[in-house]
Scaffold this motif. Structure first.
Motif, mmCIF file in Angstrom:
data_model
loop_
_atom_site.group_PDB
_atom_site.id
_atom_site.type_symbol
_atom_site.label_atom_id
_atom_site.label_comp_id
_atom_site.label_asym_id
_atom_site.label_seq_id
_atom_site.Cartn_x
_atom_site.Cartn_y
_atom_site.Cartn_z
ATOM 1 N N LEU A 119 0.852 -1.181 0.000
ATOM 2 C CA LEU A 119 0.000 0.000 0.000
ATOM 3 C C LEU A 119 0.891 1.235 0.000
ATOM 4 C CD1 LEU A 119 -2.904 1.132 0.133
ATOM 5 C CD2 LEU A 119 -2.652 1.188 2.630
ATOM 6 N N GLU A 120 0.850 2.007 -1.085
ATOM 7 C CA GLU A 120 1.712 3.171 -1.248
ATOM 8 C C GLU A 120 1.215 4.350 -0.420
ATOM 9 O OE1 GLU A 120 1.480 4.015 -5.395
ATOM 10 O OE2 GLU A 120 2.145 2.002 -6.007
ATOM 11 N N ASP A 121 2.175 5.127 0.130
ATOM 12 C CA ASP A 121 1.761 6.367 0.798
ATOM 13 C C ASP A 121 1.595 7.509 -0.195
ATOM 14 O OD1 ASP A 121 4.385 7.060 0.182
ATOM 15 O OD2 ASP A 121 4.975 7.515 2.241
ATOM 16 N N GLN A 122 2.167 7.348 -1.414
ATOM 17 C CA GLN A 122 2.069 8.367 -2.464
ATOM 18 C C GLN A 122 2.435 9.751 -1.946
ATOM 19 O OE1 GLN A 122 -1.981 7.532 -3.798
ATOM 20 N NE2 GLN A 122 -1.228 6.053 -5.292
ATOM 21 N N ALA A 151 3.440 -1.652 4.156
ATOM 22 C CA ALA A 151 3.194 -0.211 4.005
ATOM 23 C C ALA A 151 4.376 0.430 3.296
ATOM 24 C CB ALA A 151 2.966 0.424 5.370
ATOM 25 N N ARG A 152 4.124 1.014 2.153
ATOM 26 C CA ARG A 152 5.192 1.519 1.289
ATOM 27 C C ARG A 152 5.321 3.033 1.399
ATOM 28 N NH1 ARG A 152 5.295 0.943 -5.378
ATOM 29 N NH2 ARG A 152 5.741 3.152 -5.744
ATOM 30 N N THR A 153 6.568 3.498 1.484
ATOM 31 C CA THR A 153 6.818 4.928 1.377
ATOM 32 C C THR A 153 7.633 5.206 0.119
ATOM 33 O OG1 THR A 153 7.752 6.896 2.395
ATOM 34 C CG2 THR A 153 8.848 4.818 2.899
ATOM 35 N N ASP A 154 7.248 6.227 -0.601
ATOM 36 C CA ASP A 154 7.838 6.536 -1.900
ATOM 37 C C ASP A 154 8.925 7.598 -1.837
ATOM 38 O OD1 ASP A 154 6.083 4.732 -3.038
ATOM 39 O OD2 ASP A 154 4.606 6.244 -3.614
ATOM 40 N N VAL A 172 12.642 6.972 7.519
ATOM 41 C CA VAL A 172 12.578 6.472 8.886
ATOM 42 C C VAL A 172 11.327 6.992 9.585
ATOM 43 C CG1 VAL A 172 13.649 6.625 11.169
ATOM 44 C CG2 VAL A 172 15.059 6.123 9.159
ATOM 45 N N GLU A 173 11.057 8.281 9.471
ATOM 46 C CA GLU A 173 9.889 8.862 10.144
ATOM 47 C C GLU A 173 8.603 8.225 9.645
ATOM 48 O OE1 GLU A 173 8.024 13.272 11.183
ATOM 49 O OE2 GLU A 173 9.159 12.998 9.318
ATOM 50 N N ARG A 174 8.470 8.090 8.334
ATOM 51 C CA ARG A 174 7.255 7.522 7.771
ATOM 52 C C ARG A 174 7.137 6.036 8.121
ATOM 53 N NH1 ARG A 174 4.209 9.931 3.727
ATOM 54 N NH2 ARG A 174 4.608 12.163 3.613
ATOM 55 N N GLY A 175 8.236 5.315 7.990
ATOM 56 C CA GLY A 175 8.190 3.890 8.298
ATOM 57 C C GLY A 175 7.812 3.620 9.737
ATOM 58 N N ARG A 176 8.391 4.372 10.663
ATOM 59 C CA ARG A 176 8.050 4.191 12.076
ATOM 60 C C ARG A 176 6.578 4.509 12.325
ATOM 61 N NH1 ARG A 176 13.359 7.009 14.910
ATOM 62 N NH2 ARG A 176 14.590 5.105 15.204
ATOM 63 N N ALA A 177 6.072 5.539 11.665
ATOM 64 C CA ALA A 177 4.664 5.887 11.836
ATOM 65 C C ALA A 177 3.759 4.759 11.341
ATOM 66 C CB ALA A 177 4.353 7.184 11.092
ATOM 67 N N PHE A 178 4.149 4.116 10.232
ATOM 68 C CA PHE A 178 3.334 3.029 9.690
ATOM 69 C C PHE A 178 3.396 1.795 10.596
ATOM 70 C CE2 PHE A 178 4.334 4.870 5.219
ATOM 71 C CZ PHE A 178 3.475 5.922 5.469
ATOM 72 N N LEU A 179 4.570 1.529 11.153
ATOM 73 C CA LEU A 179 4.687 0.419 12.103
ATOM 74 C C LEU A 179 3.862 0.699 13.354
ATOM 75 C CD1 LEU A 179 8.514 -0.294 11.789
ATOM 76 C CD2 LEU A 179 6.662 -1.765 10.952
ATOM 77 N N ALA A 181 1.240 2.381 13.459
ATOM 78 C CA ALA A 181 -0.171 2.291 13.075
ATOM 79 C C ALA A 181 -0.626 0.845 12.902
ATOM 80 C CB ALA A 181 -0.414 3.076 11.781
ATOM 81 N N GLY A 182 0.317 -0.096 12.988
ATOM 82 C CA GLY A 182 -0.061 -1.501 12.950
ATOM 83 C C GLY A 182 0.448 -2.305 11.773
ATOM 84 N N ALA A 183 1.141 -1.671 10.830
ATOM 85 C CA ALA A 183 1.692 -2.436 9.712
ATOM 86 C C ALA A 183 2.827 -3.331 10.199
ATOM 87 C CB ALA A 183 2.212 -1.488 8.625
ATOM 88 N N PRO A 184 2.865 -4.586 9.792
ATOM 89 C CA PRO A 184 3.939 -5.467 10.247
ATOM 90 C C PRO A 184 5.273 -5.222 9.558
ATOM 91 C CG PRO A 184 2.417 -6.679 8.858
ATOM 92 C CD PRO A 184 1.821 -5.320 9.060
ATOM 93 N N VAL A 185 5.243 -4.691 8.330
ATOM 94 C CA VAL A 185 6.470 -4.424 7.588
ATOM 95 C C VAL A 185 6.320 -3.126 6.790
ATOM 96 C CG1 VAL A 185 7.429 -6.750 7.376
ATOM 97 C CG2 VAL A 185 5.647 -6.011 5.798
ATOM 98 N N VAL A 186 7.471 -2.549 6.437
ATOM 99 C CA VAL A 186 7.509 -1.304 5.677
ATOM 100 C C VAL A 186 8.331 -1.533 4.416
ATOM 101 C CG1 VAL A 186 8.331 1.082 5.637
ATOM 102 C CG2 VAL A 186 7.271 0.163 7.709
ATOM 103 N N PHE A 187 7.801 -1.083 3.291
ATOM 104 C CA PHE A 187 8.443 -1.240 1.985
ATOM 105 C C PHE A 187 9.062 0.093 1.588
ATOM 106 C CE2 PHE A 187 7.410 -2.146 -2.784
ATOM 107 C CZ PHE A 187 8.728 -2.513 -3.019
ATOM 108 N N VAL A 188 10.382 0.086 1.346
ATOM 109 C CA VAL A 188 11.093 1.294 0.922
ATOM 110 C C VAL A 188 11.742 1.004 -0.423
ATOM 111 C CG1 VAL A 188 12.781 3.062 1.542
ATOM 112 C CG2 VAL A 188 11.520 1.856 3.351
ATOM 113 N N PRO A 189 11.001 1.163 -1.530
ATOM 114 C CA PRO A 189 11.585 0.888 -2.848
ATOM 115 C C PRO A 189 12.541 1.996 -3.273
ATOM 116 C CG PRO A 189 9.351 1.711 -3.098
ATOM 117 C CD PRO A 189 9.588 1.554 -1.617
ATOM 118 N N GLY A 190 13.430 1.640 -4.190
ATOM 119 C CA GLY A 190 14.423 2.574 -4.683
ATOM 120 C C GLY A 190 15.794 1.949 -4.576
ATOM 121 N N PHE A 191 16.787 2.626 -5.138
ATOM 122 C CA PHE A 191 18.150 2.118 -5.061
ATOM 123 C C PHE A 191 18.780 2.612 -3.776
ATOM 124 C CE2 PHE A 191 22.623 1.681 -5.764
ATOM 125 C CZ PHE A 191 22.724 0.496 -6.475
ATOM 126 N N LEU A 192 19.030 1.701 -2.845
ATOM 127 C CA LEU A 192 19.591 2.040 -1.540
ATOM 128 C C LEU A 192 20.971 1.421 -1.382
ATOM 129 C CD1 LEU A 192 16.438 2.402 -1.134
ATOM 130 C CD2 LEU A 192 16.841 1.885 1.260
#
Length: 266
Positions: A119-122, A151-154, A172-179, A181-192
């Motif tokens: 689910l993208e945060d867009q 839960a995906r952050t773009d 980090v801020e968005r991912g922690r907020a999604f966790l 909120a109850g999401a079990p995992v956070v998706f951070v696509p892109g070249f890291l």
């Protein structure tokens, strides 16, 4: 208590529990994304495949649409349902930003046997994006299954020329907020880089980060050592298949024929 293990609901619940277990296990979960029933069958039949993931971009392209929720939800869910029916493995679906009603879309996905979803945060305002995750988690709790909301952050996809440290801090801020909120995992696509991956795992905890596999990324074995939960491949798998098709066409135009190592898979 009624035994639901052989009912559709029981089967979905069991698959959801297994998908969550695969994310929580220290062994890295890899999912090569599929886009229709035959690609789902081919991938699921390869020994070692433990779960399937759909690719929204690839499904849209298959049906003649551009990516970015241009495909009608009915057509997306129809194809996702075909994929679910083509395999006995757990299926997690790429549902983009939720098609205007993320909780409703997730509810419908669960009804057809989907047990996880991206689910993208867009890049919505953080409070709005986190609230959307909370609303989806409520739907999942009502369904009574261990649904794996990815839960995906773009932020990295749209980083442009921003300072990488600032982008990482936003992730980090968005991912922690999604966790939270109850999401079990956070998706951070892109070249890291490896350092950025390690920073995200430290911030979220082990087995909480999922990534997309791209050429030049740290090796899968290293990502497993760092504590990444899952690596998927998005539209890359369809591009690999289409590249093979294009290569065959080019060979035919040169007077050749089909590759000798071609397998019959359908």
């Amino acid at each position: 208590m009624t035994d639901t293990s052989t009912t559709p609901t029981g089967t979905t619940a069991a698959k959801a529990t297994e998908l969550l277990r695969l994310h929580r296990a220290p062994e890295l979960l890899t999912v090569v994304n599929v886009w229709d029933a035959i690609s789902a069958k081919v991938v699921s039949d390869v020994p070692g495949t433990r779960a399937l993931a759909t690719a929204s971009h690839s499904i849209a392209a298959t049906l003649g649409y551009e990516d970015g929720e241009k495909i009608p939800l009915e057509e997306m869910l129809d194809m996702v349902g075909r994929i679910v029916r083509a395999t006995d493995l757990p299926v997690t679906a790429d549902l983009e930003g939720g098609y205007g009603d993320a909780p409703g879309t997730i509810r419908r996905a669960i009804d057809i046997g989907v047990v996880g979803a991206n689910l993208e945060d867009q890049l919505k305002p953080l409070a709005e994006a986190a609230s959307q995750v909370e609303d989806v988690v409520k739907v999942v709790e009502q369904a009574g299954i261990d649904f794996v909301l990815n839960a995906r952050t773009d932020v990295f996809l749209h980083a442009g020329d921003r300072d990488r440290g600032e982008v990482l801090a936003d992730a980090v801020e968005r991912g922690r907020a999604f966790l939270d909120a109850g999401a079990p995992v956070v998706f951070v696509p892109g070249f890291l880089s490896e350092e950025e991956v390690a920073h995200l795992v430290d911030a979220f905890g082990p087995q909480r980060l999922t990534l997309i596999g791209l050429p030049g990324h740290p090796p899968l074995a290293r990502l497993a050592e760092l504590g990444v939960a899952r690596v998927s491949f998005g539209p890359v798998s369809q591009n690999v298949a289409l590249t093979a098709l294009q290569t065959m066409v080019e060979e035919v135009h040169r007077g050749g024929t089909a590759p000798e190592d071609t397998r019959r898979l359908n």
